[in-house]
Design a protein around this motif. Structure first.
Motif, PDB file in Angstrom:
ATOM      1  N   GLU A 112       0.905  -1.187   0.095  1.00 28.94           N
ATOM      2  CA  GLU A 112      -0.140   0.024  -0.116  1.00 28.94           C
ATOM      3  C   GLU A 112       0.827   1.372   0.052  1.00 28.94           C
ATOM      4  N   ASN A 113       0.439   2.429  -0.861  1.00 29.91           N
ATOM      5  CA  ASN A 113       1.446   3.571  -0.878  1.00 29.91           C
ATOM      6  C   ASN A 113       0.846   4.387   0.336  1.00 29.91           C
ATOM      7  N   TYR A 114       1.848   5.173   0.597  1.00 31.31           N
ATOM      8  CA  TYR A 114       1.751   6.458   1.731  1.00 31.31           C
ATOM      9  C   TYR A 114       2.472   7.777   1.462  1.00 31.31           C
ATOM     10  N   LEU A 115       2.000   8.989   1.865  1.00 37.06           N
ATOM     11  CA  LEU A 115       2.687  10.031   1.194  1.00 37.06           C
ATOM     12  C   LEU A 115       2.951  10.489   2.692  1.00 37.06           C
ATOM     13  N   ASN A 166      -5.055   5.625  -0.554  1.00 38.46           N
ATOM     14  CA  ASN A 166      -6.171   5.160  -0.656  1.00 38.46           C
ATOM     15  C   ASN A 166      -7.263   6.163  -0.509  1.00 38.46           C
ATOM     16  N   ASP A 167      -6.923   7.165   0.657  1.00 42.75           N
ATOM     17  CA  ASP A 167      -7.714   8.152   0.938  1.00 42.75           C
ATOM     18  C   ASP A 167      -7.785   9.143   0.203  1.00 42.75           C
ATOM     19  N   VAL A 168      -6.774   9.386  -0.733  1.00 47.88           N
ATOM     20  CA  VAL A 168      -6.737  10.349  -1.701  1.00 47.88           C
ATOM     21  C   VAL A 168      -7.841   9.648  -2.923  1.00 47.88           C
ATOM     22  N   VAL A 169      -7.722   8.511  -3.274  1.00 38.65           N
ATOM     23  CA  VAL A 169      -8.378   7.935  -4.211  1.00 38.65           C
ATOM     24  C   VAL A 169      -9.927   7.819  -3.970  1.00 38.65           C
ATOM     25  N   ASN A 170     -10.491   7.852  -2.464  1.00 37.51           N
ATOM     26  CA  ASN A 170     -11.723   7.944  -2.131  1.00 37.51           C
ATOM     27  C   ASN A 170     -12.242   9.493  -2.515  1.00 37.51           C
ATOM     28  N   ALA A 171     -11.374  10.277  -2.115  1.00 37.94           N
ATOM     29  CA  ALA A 171     -11.820  11.728  -2.403  1.00 37.94           C
ATOM     30  C   ALA A 171     -12.031  11.818  -3.683  1.00 37.94           C
ATOM     31  N   LEU A 172     -11.128  11.262  -4.623  1.00 41.89           N
ATOM     32  CA  LEU A 172     -11.256  11.472  -6.138  1.00 41.89           C
ATOM     33  C   LEU A 172     -12.549  11.096  -6.672  1.00 41.89           C
TER      34      LEU A 172
END
Length: 479
Positions: free
Chosen positions: A107-110, A131-137
């Motif tokens: 899993e990727n992290y910033l 994944n939180d960014v993907v959910n926002a998109l």
């Protein structure tokens, strides 16, 4: 009341129809984050520049941008929350990140600027999940774009790798592939599981290429990122190749401005010199600049010839009016002379008194014997005949002058047509002026073929794609 109610109902229906007919403007939102001043990792030299330049590029093409520079965990969460709210039902949503990132257990992290990632606990609570960014998109109803210039070399991977031997987790270099969803574009600065270069200039190689291509109008998003890939590959001598994952059902354009070809297609037949000059200034390297300069030169020459032609038209019109006035006066003089001579002839014929009959005899009808004209009468008649001859000679001279004026005007028209192929001046003198009491002569047949200047303009219009069917027929006469 019934009529008023019906009218009100019709008015409301009309308003609702108009509201439905109006297409709302496209909503485009973006979140741009650039983290540079890390407290527990090397400072990244150009991520702030990357983020700021990306903000400017996206706002230029119509995005509403939430931006953040050197954000901590709380700042990143806050920015992501604002972005998710803006992205709801948006036609396009884009996320761009420049900074440290890594993959942990696939899993990727910033990484926020204050994060201290020493173990899996730090990974879970001090970083931001991609994944939180993907959910926002996914709140957007339209195209979703995620751009990650985050595959930088960082110490977190080494720290976590030391613990990997005693704990059951995996750590990898760069970012792991992200599972794409329908309608999503994912662009990595380099291939998955690889590390991207920071670059020695203002921007990283990837962001420098991306900002440059966004400024180009009319590039479909897939073509845009392919050009970015090639640029980065060439700049890094093959050491870095961006990776693109795309799942779109239709075309999408980051820069929706018209291309030079679109603008030229719209103005190619225009007579607006300002529009042509603006095109040349806006697209100095365009393939169509030569055509624009050619048409601009044509319009300038046409304007010059038109001004000169208008002046000549006025001069010829004045000369024609003066000639017509002279013709009218000469004809009046000729008529007067002819009338005077006719009256003289009639007076001489009826001027002898009839014979007187004898008293008591019947009246005798005797034809009057001609009386020899007197010398004075002969002189008067000769004078009147000379006057008539002089008037007729004057009319003939004016007629000759009229023909010369018509010929002069034809020559001027042909000379001007040869210069540009301009339409002929309105010519009244080429049509014969009918004298009162006389029949006008038929006009001369138009010469076959066309002037070389007119053929040149027809050929130019054919090259510019402006020739009408009638123009093509005229062009065939030039051959």
């Amino acid at each position: 009341m019934t009529l008023v109610a019906r009218l009100c109902g019709l008015f409301l229906l009309l308003l609702s129809g108009l509201a439905l007919a109006e297409t709302p403007p496209e909503r485009r939102v973006a979140l741009v984050i650039g983290n540079s001043s890390y407290r527990n990792a090397p400072v990244l030299p150009n991520t702030v520049n990357d983020a700021r330049d990306m903000v400017a590029a996206l706002r230029k093409v119509g995005f509403e941008v939430v931006d953040g520079i050197d954000l901590d965990k709380r700042g990143m969460d806050s920015a992501l929350t604002r972005f998710a709210r803006l992205a709801q039902d948006a036609d396009a949503a884009m996320f761009y990140y420049a900074g440290h990132g890594f993959q942990f257990n696939g899993e990727n992290y910033l990484v926020p600027v204050e994060a201290k990632v020493e173990d899996e606990v730090g990974v879970q609570y001090e970083t931001t999940r991609l994944n939180d960014v993907v959910n926002a998109l996914n709140y957007a109803r339209g195209v979703k774009i995620m751009v990650l210039d985050a595959c930088r070399n960082n110490p977190f991977v080494g720290l976590l790798a030391k613990r990997q031997a005693t704990r059951g987790f995996s750590v990898g270099s760069g970012l792991a592939p992200v599972q794409r969803a329908q309608g999503m574009v994912i662009a990595y600065a380099t291939q998955a599981n690889d590390v991207a270069a920071d670059g020695a200039g203002r921007n990283s190689p990837f962001t420098a290429a991306l900002v440059r291509e966004i400024d180009q109008p009319g590039l479909e998003v897939a073509a845009l990122f392919r050009r970015v890939q090639k640029s980065v590959y060439d700049t890094t001598a093959g050491k870095q190749t961006p990776e693109l994952s795309l799942s779109l059902l239709g075309d999408f354009y980051l820069n929706r401005e018209e291309t030079d070809a679109d603008v030229w297609r719209r103005i190619r037949a225009s007579d607006d010199a300002t529009a042509l000059q603006t095109f040349i200034q806006r697209y100095p390297q365009s393939f169509f600049v030569i055509d624009a300069r050619t048409r601009l030169d044509l319009l300038e020459r046409r304007s010059s010839v038109s001004s000169e032609r208008d002046k000549l038209v006025r001069e010829f019109a004045e000369r024609e009016r003066a000639l017509l006035q002279r013709l009218e006066r000469a004809e009046q003089g000729r008529r007067q002379a002819a009338d005077n001579l006719a009256r003289k002839d009639i007076g001489d014929a009826v001027g002898v008194p009839p014979p007187v009959p004898a008293p008591g005899s019947a009246p005798v009808t005797v034809a009057p014997a001609p009386t020899p004209p007197r010398a004075q009468d002969k002189a008067e008649r000769a004078r009147l005949a000379d006057e008539l001859a002089r008037r007729e000679s004057e009319l003939a001279a004016i007629e000759t002058e009229k023909q010369r004026l018509a010929e002069e005007r034809r020559n001027v028209e042909q000379a001007m047509a040869a210069r540009l192929g301009a339409p002929a001046m309105p010519n009244r003198s080429t049509q014969p002026v009918a004298l009162p009491g006389t029949a006008a002569r038929p006009p001369e047949a138009a010469p076959r073929g066309r002037a070389s200047g007119e053929c040149a303009e027809l050929l130019m219009r054919a090259q510019l794609g402006e020739l009408t069917p009638a123009g093509r027929e005229q062009l065939r006469q030039c051959r």
